[in-house]
Design a protein around this motif. Structure first.
Motif, PDB file in Angstrom:
ATOM      1  N   LYS A  62      17.457  -1.280  -2.262  1.00  0.00           N
ATOM      2  CA  LYS A  62      18.409  -0.155  -2.488  1.00  0.00           C
ATOM      3  C   LYS A  62      18.091   1.049  -3.535  1.00  0.00           C
ATOM      4  O   LYS A  62      18.221   2.197  -3.453  1.00  0.00           O
ATOM      5  N   TYR A  63      17.133   0.441  -4.469  1.00  0.00           N
ATOM      6  CA  TYR A  63      16.536   1.520  -5.196  1.00  0.00           C
ATOM      7  C   TYR A  63      15.165   1.589  -5.374  1.00  0.00           C
ATOM      8  O   TYR A  63      14.242   1.794  -6.175  1.00  0.00           O
ATOM      9  N   VAL A  64      14.782   1.733  -3.861  1.00  0.00           N
ATOM     10  CA  VAL A  64      13.272   2.296  -3.884  1.00  0.00           C
ATOM     11  C   VAL A  64      13.248   3.518  -2.702  1.00  0.00           C
ATOM     12  O   VAL A  64      14.006   3.009  -1.632  1.00  0.00           O
ATOM     13  N   LYS A  65      12.344   4.204  -3.052  1.00  0.00           N
ATOM     14  CA  LYS A  65      12.469   5.525  -2.098  1.00  0.00           C
ATOM     15  C   LYS A  65      11.111   5.790  -2.054  1.00  0.00           C
ATOM     16  O   LYS A  65      10.187   5.963  -2.940  1.00  0.00           O
ATOM     17  N   HIS A 117       8.470  -6.225  -3.981  1.00  0.00           N
ATOM     18  CA  HIS A 117       7.467  -6.345  -5.094  1.00  0.00           C
ATOM     19  C   HIS A 117       6.569  -5.045  -5.252  1.00  0.00           C
ATOM     20  O   HIS A 117       6.093  -4.758  -4.394  1.00  0.00           O
ATOM     21  N   VAL A 118       6.636  -4.423  -6.595  1.00  0.00           N
ATOM     22  CA  VAL A 118       5.716  -3.156  -6.901  1.00  0.00           C
ATOM     23  C   VAL A 118       5.269  -3.361  -7.989  1.00  0.00           C
ATOM     24  O   VAL A 118       5.420  -4.275  -9.138  1.00  0.00           O
ATOM     25  N   GLN A 119       3.952  -2.369  -8.152  1.00  0.00           N
ATOM     26  CA  GLN A 119       3.328  -2.434  -9.593  1.00  0.00           C
ATOM     27  C   GLN A 119       3.538  -0.703  -9.838  1.00  0.00           C
ATOM     28  O   GLN A 119       3.697   0.075  -9.127  1.00  0.00           O
ATOM     29  N   PHE A 120       4.225  -0.787 -11.334  1.00  0.00           N
ATOM     30  CA  PHE A 120       4.697   0.472 -11.848  1.00  0.00           C
ATOM     31  C   PHE A 120       3.446   1.135 -12.265  1.00  0.00           C
ATOM     32  O   PHE A 120       2.418   0.421 -12.986  1.00  0.00           O
ATOM     33  N   PHE A 121       3.137   2.250 -12.013  1.00  0.00           N
ATOM     34  CA  PHE A 121       1.896   3.018 -12.337  1.00  0.00           C
ATOM     35  C   PHE A 121       2.487   3.305 -13.891  1.00  0.00           C
ATOM     36  O   PHE A 121       3.232   3.768 -14.310  1.00  0.00           O
ATOM     37  N   ASP A 122       1.462   2.698 -14.760  1.00  0.00           N
ATOM     38  CA  ASP A 122       1.866   2.629 -16.165  1.00  0.00           C
ATOM     39  C   ASP A 122       0.518   2.123 -16.962  1.00  0.00           C
ATOM     40  O   ASP A 122      -0.558   1.814 -16.284  1.00  0.00           O
ATOM     41  N   ASP A 123       0.539   2.434 -18.114  1.00  0.00           N
ATOM     42  CA  ASP A 123      -0.586   1.949 -19.048  1.00  0.00           C
ATOM     43  C   ASP A 123      -0.271   1.071 -20.241  1.00  0.00           C
ATOM     44  O   ASP A 123       0.069   1.379 -21.090  1.00  0.00           O
ATOM     45  N   PRO A 124      -0.281  -0.368 -19.892  1.00  0.00           N
ATOM     46  CA  PRO A 124      -0.950  -1.203 -18.949  1.00  0.00           C
ATOM     47  C   PRO A 124      -0.019  -1.060 -17.601  1.00  0.00           C
ATOM     48  O   PRO A 124       1.138  -1.122 -17.953  1.00  0.00           O
ATOM     49  N   PRO A 125      -0.433  -1.302 -16.416  1.00  0.00           N
ATOM     50  CA  PRO A 125       0.408  -1.206 -15.323  1.00  0.00           C
ATOM     51  C   PRO A 125       1.587  -2.594 -15.419  1.00  0.00           C
ATOM     52  O   PRO A 125       0.919  -3.546 -15.963  1.00  0.00           O
ATOM     53  N   LEU A 126       2.594  -2.551 -15.207  1.00  0.00           N
ATOM     54  CA  LEU A 126       3.489  -3.853 -14.839  1.00  0.00           C
ATOM     55  C   LEU A 126       4.090  -3.844 -13.539  1.00  0.00           C
ATOM     56  O   LEU A 126       3.904  -2.964 -12.724  1.00  0.00           O
ATOM     57  N   ARG A 127       4.533  -5.154 -13.216  1.00  0.00           N
ATOM     58  CA  ARG A 127       5.004  -5.408 -11.770  1.00  0.00           C
ATOM     59  C   ARG A 127       6.223  -5.924 -11.996  1.00  0.00           C
ATOM     60  O   ARG A 127       6.555  -6.454 -12.948  1.00  0.00           O
ATOM     61  N   MET A 167      16.399  14.227  -8.165  1.00  0.00           N
ATOM     62  CA  MET A 167      16.783  12.983  -8.563  1.00  0.00           C
ATOM     63  C   MET A 167      15.748  12.079  -9.313  1.00  0.00           C
ATOM     64  O   MET A 167      16.012  11.360 -10.200  1.00  0.00           O
ATOM     65  N   PHE A 168      14.283  12.678  -9.186  1.00  0.00           N
ATOM     66  CA  PHE A 168      13.376  11.759  -9.648  1.00  0.00           C
ATOM     67  C   PHE A 168      12.791  12.654 -11.126  1.00  0.00           C
ATOM     68  O   PHE A 168      11.670  12.017 -11.640  1.00  0.00           O
ATOM     69  N   PHE A 169      13.379  13.746 -11.262  1.00  0.00           N
ATOM     70  CA  PHE A 169      12.625  14.512 -12.304  1.00  0.00           C
ATOM     71  C   PHE A 169      12.763  14.064 -13.564  1.00  0.00           C
ATOM     72  O   PHE A 169      13.718  13.268 -13.944  1.00  0.00           O
ATOM     73  N   GLY A 179       1.054  -1.280  -0.135  1.00  0.00           N
ATOM     74  CA  GLY A 179      -0.169  -0.003  -0.008  1.00  0.00           C
ATOM     75  C   GLY A 179       0.786   1.056   0.081  1.00  0.00           C
ATOM     76  O   GLY A 179       0.351   2.408  -0.272  1.00  0.00           O
ATOM     77  N   ASP A 180       2.025   1.174   0.107  1.00  0.00           N
ATOM     78  CA  ASP A 180       2.967   2.230   0.196  1.00  0.00           C
ATOM     79  C   ASP A 180       3.346   2.656  -1.183  1.00  0.00           C
ATOM     80  O   ASP A 180       3.242   1.976  -2.068  1.00  0.00           O
ATOM     81  N   LEU A 181       3.526   4.044  -1.532  1.00  0.00           N
ATOM     82  CA  LEU A 181       3.799   4.527  -2.710  1.00  0.00           C
ATOM     83  C   LEU A 181       5.119   4.777  -2.726  1.00  0.00           C
ATOM     84  O   LEU A 181       5.796   5.526  -1.636  1.00  0.00           O
ATOM     85  N   VAL A 182       6.017   4.619  -3.915  1.00  0.00           N
ATOM     86  CA  VAL A 182       7.449   4.612  -3.842  1.00  0.00           C
ATOM     87  C   VAL A 182       7.840   5.033  -5.112  1.00  0.00           C
ATOM     88  O   VAL A 182       7.259   4.747  -6.206  1.00  0.00           O
ATOM     89  N   TRP A 183       9.177   5.398  -5.294  1.00  0.00           N
ATOM     90  CA  TRP A 183       9.834   5.567  -6.393  1.00  0.00           C
ATOM     91  C   TRP A 183      10.756   4.227  -6.652  1.00  0.00           C
ATOM     92  O   TRP A 183      11.280   3.835  -5.404  1.00  0.00           O
ATOM     93  N   ALA A 184      10.802   3.575  -7.639  1.00  0.00           N
ATOM     94  CA  ALA A 184      11.462   2.537  -7.992  1.00  0.00           C
ATOM     95  C   ALA A 184      12.297   2.523  -9.290  1.00  0.00           C
ATOM     96  O   ALA A 184      11.940   3.214 -10.346  1.00  0.00           O
ATOM     97  N   LYS A 185      13.668   2.162  -9.196  1.00  0.00           N
ATOM     98  CA  LYS A 185      14.274   2.111 -10.327  1.00  0.00           C
ATOM     99  C   LYS A 185      15.043   0.904 -10.740  1.00  0.00           C
ATOM    100  O   LYS A 185      15.482  -0.065  -9.889  1.00  0.00           O
ATOM    101  N   MET A 186      14.667   0.368 -12.029  1.00  0.00           N
ATOM    102  CA  MET A 186      15.357  -0.761 -12.660  1.00  0.00           C
ATOM    103  C   MET A 186      16.178  -0.660 -13.683  1.00  0.00           C
ATOM    104  O   MET A 186      16.067   0.628 -14.209  1.00  0.00           O
ATOM    105  N   GLU A 187      17.202  -1.610 -13.826  1.00  0.00           N
ATOM    106  CA  GLU A 187      18.331  -1.315 -14.866  1.00  0.00           C
ATOM    107  C   GLU A 187      17.800  -0.867 -15.931  1.00  0.00           C
ATOM    108  O   GLU A 187      16.856  -1.620 -16.737  1.00  0.00           O
ATOM    109  N   GLY A 188      18.399   0.272 -16.514  1.00  0.00           N
ATOM    110  CA  GLY A 188      17.935   0.644 -17.964  1.00  0.00           C
ATOM    111  C   GLY A 188      16.805   1.570 -17.941  1.00  0.00           C
ATOM    112  O   GLY A 188      16.427   2.082 -19.170  1.00  0.00           O
ATOM    113  N   HIS A 189      16.135   1.836 -16.909  1.00  0.00           N
ATOM    114  CA  HIS A 189      14.988   2.721 -16.791  1.00  0.00           C
ATOM    115  C   HIS A 189      15.167   4.097 -15.834  1.00  0.00           C
ATOM    116  O   HIS A 189      15.804   3.757 -14.712  1.00  0.00           O
TER     117      HIS A 189
END
Length: 149
Positions: A68-71, A52-62, A86-88, A15-25
């Motif tokens: 270390k890469y979640v804020k 485990h996260v769901q990326f806000f996108d259309d369609p959403p991905l998880r 940093m997130f702009f 239920g938490d909202l976070v910024w997450a970073k995956m390699e190449g993104h």
């Protein structure tokens, strides 16, 4: 010496909202939630703990992202989400994702979890487990070559 339980080494819960970073993104607004098949949101041990996260996108991905890469996501008006932060990002997909995350901020955690709609296995969960290069994530150039996408 007893091993620390997983939950005590991660500040985020479903239920938490976070910024997450995956390699190449770039950094991306996400919702923390339990893996649909495994019924938990953490995997691995302290050094390689992933969330485990769901990326806000259309369609959403998880996917599973190294903690270390979640804020924490504090809104699109936060200093880190503004130009120079940093997130702009000027990418329209990320701006839309921030809008969706901003809409979710006012909801309580139970209501946010209703937004977790990804139940299908992700394309390649093994690939998503890859660590991000630390130098890349420390960069403030989140706008990295947006035109090339």
């Amino acid at each position: 010496q007893k091993a620390k339980p997983l939950a005590s080494s991660c500040d985020f819960t479903p239920g938490d909202l976070v910024w997450a970073k995956m390699e190449g993104h770039p950094w991306w607004p996400c919702l923390v939630y339990n893996h649909p098949a495994e019924s938990h949101h953490l995997r691995g041990n302290r050094k390689s703990l992933r969330i485990h996260v769901q990326f806000f996108d259309d369609p959403p991905l998880r996917g599973w992202v190294s903690v270390k890469y979640v804020k924490r996501y504090t809104g699109s008006n936060s200093k880190d989400a503004q130009r120079g932060g940093m997130f702009f990002s000027g990418k329209s997909e990320i701006r839309r994702a921030m809008e969706q995350a901003d809409n979710a901020i006012s909801l309580d955690k139970e209501k946010r979890l209703e937004l977790a709609v990804c139940t299908e296995p992700s394309e390649n969960e093994e690939e998503e487990d890859m660590e991000v290069d630390a130098e890349e994530s420390d960069s403030n150039d989140i706008e990295e070559d947006m035109e090339g996408d």
